[in-house]
Scaffold this motif. Structure first.
Motif, PDB file in Angstrom:
ATOM      1  N   ASN A   6       0.830  -1.211   0.000  1.00 33.89           N
ATOM      2  CA  ASN A   6       0.000   0.000   0.000  1.00 33.89           C
ATOM      3  C   ASN A   6       0.858   1.252   0.000  1.00 33.89           C
ATOM      4  N   VAL A   7       1.919   1.241   0.773  1.00 41.55           N
ATOM      5  CA  VAL A   7       2.828   2.392   0.808  1.00 41.55           C
ATOM      6  C   VAL A   7       3.457   2.593  -0.559  1.00 41.55           C
ATOM      7  N   ASP A   8       3.837   1.503  -1.214  1.00 43.20           N
ATOM      8  CA  ASP A   8       4.408   1.604  -2.558  1.00 43.20           C
ATOM      9  C   ASP A   8       3.416   2.227  -3.534  1.00 43.20           C
ATOM     10  N   ALA A  32     -10.295   5.295   4.282  1.00 41.06           N
ATOM     11  CA  ALA A  32     -10.043   3.978   3.674  1.00 41.06           C
ATOM     12  C   ALA A  32     -11.133   2.955   3.957  1.00 41.06           C
ATOM     13  N   SER A  33     -11.589   2.840   5.197  1.00 35.82           N
ATOM     14  CA  SER A  33     -12.591   1.810   5.500  1.00 35.82           C
ATOM     15  C   SER A  33     -13.926   2.112   4.829  1.00 35.82           C
ATOM     16  N   ALA A  34     -14.338   3.367   4.813  1.00 36.71           N
ATOM     17  CA  ALA A  34     -15.602   3.736   4.147  1.00 36.71           C
ATOM     18  C   ALA A  34     -15.499   3.490   2.649  1.00 36.71           C
ATOM     19  N   VAL A  40     -14.483   0.890  -3.465  1.00 36.88           N
ATOM     20  CA  VAL A  40     -13.485   1.754  -4.101  1.00 36.88           C
ATOM     21  C   VAL A  40     -12.103   1.151  -3.840  1.00 36.88           C
ATOM     22  N   SER A  41     -11.336   0.942  -4.895  1.00 37.67           N
ATOM     23  CA  SER A  41      -9.998   0.365  -4.732  1.00 37.67           C
ATOM     24  C   SER A  41      -9.049   1.392  -4.108  1.00 37.67           C
TER      25      SER A  41
END
Length: 86
Positions: A6-8, A32-34, A40-41
């Motif tokens: 995810n950081v990448d 992010a969770s919503a 949504v990717s």
């Protein structure tokens, strides 16, 4: 919590936009969770955040605003009106 992959992805978005990794991380933490609930990717969300953050100074505000939008869309899909009534 963001994993290395995810950081990448966020770093790749940050490298090609006016947003930086810290801004994107702050915004992602708020929404992010919503966004995931709405399907949504992470890539789509990072693109949305970077676009809005480039126009807005406060990444946390952007993340909170997007979270509100996704929550409202979820309510509409569930048939819940603005007063919380189905």
């Amino acid at each position: 919590r963001l994993g290395l992959a995810n950081v990448d992805r966020l770093a790749a978005v940050a490298a090609t936009t006016a947003s930086d990794l810290e801004e994107l991380s702050k915004g992602m933490g708020k929404v992010a969770s919503a966004a995931a609930t709405m399907g949504v990717s992470e890539e789509q969300l990072a693109a949305q955040l970077s676009t809005i953050i480039s126009e807005q100074d406060k990444p946390l505000d952007v993340g909170t605003a997007l979270r509100t939008v996704y929550a409202r869309i979820s309510d509409i899909k569930a048939g819940i009106d603005e007063d919380g009534v189905t």
